[in-house]
Motif scaffolding. Structure first.
Motif, PDB file in Angstrom:
ATOM      1  N   VAL A 123       3.466   9.294  32.093  1.00 61.52           N
ATOM      2  CA  VAL A 123       2.717  10.402  32.696  1.00 61.52           C
ATOM      3  C   VAL A 123       2.176   9.986  34.058  1.00 61.52           C
ATOM      4  O   VAL A 123       2.301  10.712  35.049  1.00 61.52           O
ATOM      5  N   ALA A 124       1.564   8.807  34.123  1.00 63.55           N
ATOM      6  CA  ALA A 124       0.985   8.328  35.387  1.00 63.55           C
ATOM      7  C   ALA A 124       2.067   8.123  36.444  1.00 63.55           C
ATOM      8  O   ALA A 124       1.896   8.507  37.605  1.00 63.55           O
ATOM      9  N   ARG A 125       3.182   7.528  36.053  1.00 62.65           N
ATOM     10  CA  ARG A 125       4.274   7.315  37.010  1.00 62.65           C
ATOM     11  C   ARG A 125       4.864   8.634  37.501  1.00 62.65           C
ATOM     12  O   ARG A 125       5.221   8.751  38.673  1.00 62.65           O
ATOM     13  N   ASP A 126       4.960   9.617  36.611  1.00 63.49           N
ATOM     14  CA  ASP A 126       5.453  10.940  37.033  1.00 63.49           C
ATOM     15  C   ASP A 126       4.533  11.557  38.082  1.00 63.49           C
ATOM     16  O   ASP A 126       4.987  12.159  39.053  1.00 63.49           O
ATOM     17  N   ASN A 175       4.816  11.425  46.116  1.00 64.19           N
ATOM     18  CA  ASN A 175       5.590  10.563  47.017  1.00 64.19           C
ATOM     19  C   ASN A 175       5.149   9.103  47.008  1.00 64.19           C
ATOM     20  O   ASN A 175       5.160   8.432  48.029  1.00 64.19           O
ATOM     21  N   LEU A 176       4.759   8.632  45.843  1.00 65.50           N
ATOM     22  CA  LEU A 176       4.418   7.229  45.659  1.00 65.50           C
ATOM     23  C   LEU A 176       5.436   6.635  44.694  1.00 65.50           C
ATOM     24  O   LEU A 176       5.735   7.228  43.660  1.00 65.50           O
ATOM     25  N   PHE A 177       5.969   5.478  45.038  1.00 61.81           N
ATOM     26  CA  PHE A 177       7.002   4.854  44.207  1.00 61.81           C
ATOM     27  C   PHE A 177       6.417   4.521  42.836  1.00 61.81           C
ATOM     28  O   PHE A 177       5.490   3.714  42.731  1.00 61.81           O
ATOM     29  N   SER A 212      13.138   3.397  48.140  1.00 64.54           N
ATOM     30  CA  SER A 212      13.585   4.486  48.999  1.00 64.54           C
ATOM     31  C   SER A 212      12.516   4.875  50.024  1.00 64.54           C
ATOM     32  O   SER A 212      11.329   4.949  49.699  1.00 64.54           O
ATOM     33  N   PRO A 213      12.943   5.156  51.254  1.00 66.98           N
ATOM     34  CA  PRO A 213      11.985   5.577  52.281  1.00 66.98           C
ATOM     35  C   PRO A 213      11.374   6.962  52.019  1.00 66.98           C
ATOM     36  O   PRO A 213      10.452   7.357  52.716  1.00 66.98           O
ATOM     37  N   LYS A 214      11.862   7.669  51.000  1.00 67.90           N
ATOM     38  CA  LYS A 214      11.251   8.962  50.675  1.00 67.90           C
ATOM     39  C   LYS A 214       9.843   8.794  50.116  1.00 67.90           C
ATOM     40  O   LYS A 214       9.055   9.716  50.092  1.00 67.90           O
ATOM     41  N   TYR A 215       9.541   7.565  49.644  1.00 69.90           N
ATOM     42  CA  TYR A 215       8.213   7.257  49.126  1.00 69.90           C
ATOM     43  C   TYR A 215       7.360   6.612  50.212  1.00 69.90           C
ATOM     44  O   TYR A 215       7.877   5.970  51.114  1.00 69.90           O
ATOM     45  N   LYS A 216       6.059   6.775  50.065  1.00 70.67           N
ATOM     46  CA  LYS A 216       5.126   6.120  50.970  1.00 70.67           C
ATOM     47  C   LYS A 216       5.323   4.611  50.861  1.00 70.67           C
ATOM     48  O   LYS A 216       5.400   4.059  49.766  1.00 70.67           O
TER      49      LYS A 216
END
Length: 153
Positions: free
Chosen positions: A127-130, A136-138, A35-39
């Motif tokens: 936790v890290a992915r959250d 705003n990082l995928f 998604s373009p919402k992420y960097k």
């Protein structure tokens, strides 16, 4: 089933047949799309894992009389060097805080079980992915986490 639903089902199934899931090598070569919402990051030039180290995490935990301290060293892995070399470095204090909180709430019994370390790895990765997602990082650009040291004393 209505004609409209039948046609929709056929259309969707034909789309999936025409666009098979990319193999890992193809995905790495072209980069992940998200998604373009992420960097957005440029696809990695090489299919070589890169690592972000978090060493010497020592916390008091619920040792249930068996142990008082939990010490772990972590290595996070991604094929996107920008994630582990730049972005996660900026997020280090947040990662340390949230991972330490997770570790402090673990019990000796949970961690000593045969699946304990693997379950802990999965929780740390979540936790890290959250944290990545909040910034705003995928999150799926972070592939895995490894326990290099796991000591309960």
């Amino acid at each position: 089933m209505s004609l409209h639903r039948l046609l929709s089902s056929l259309l969707l199934s034909s789309i999936f047949m025409l666009n098979p899931v990319l193999s890992f090598a193809e995905e790495a070569a072209t980069g992940k799309t998200y998604s373009p919402k992420y960097k957005q990051f440029e696809a990695p030039k090489e299919n070589i894992p890169k690592y972000f180290a978090m060493e010497k995490n020592v916390v008091n935990f619920k040792g249930e009389g068996q142990a008082k301290f939990l010490a772990i060293d972590l290595k996070f892995m991604s094929y996107y060097p920008q994630i582990v070399e730049i972005e996660m470095e900026h997020l280090r204090p947040i990662l340390k805080n949230d991972i330490d909180r997770l570790l402090r709430n673990k019990t000796y019994t949970q961690l000593k079980s045969p699946t304990g370390p693997d379950e802990l790895r999965a929780e740390i990765l979540k936790v890290a992915r959250d944290i990545l997602e909040k910034h705003n990082l995928f999150p799926d650009l972070l592939e895995d986490v490894y326990l290099e040291r796991f000591v309960m004393q």
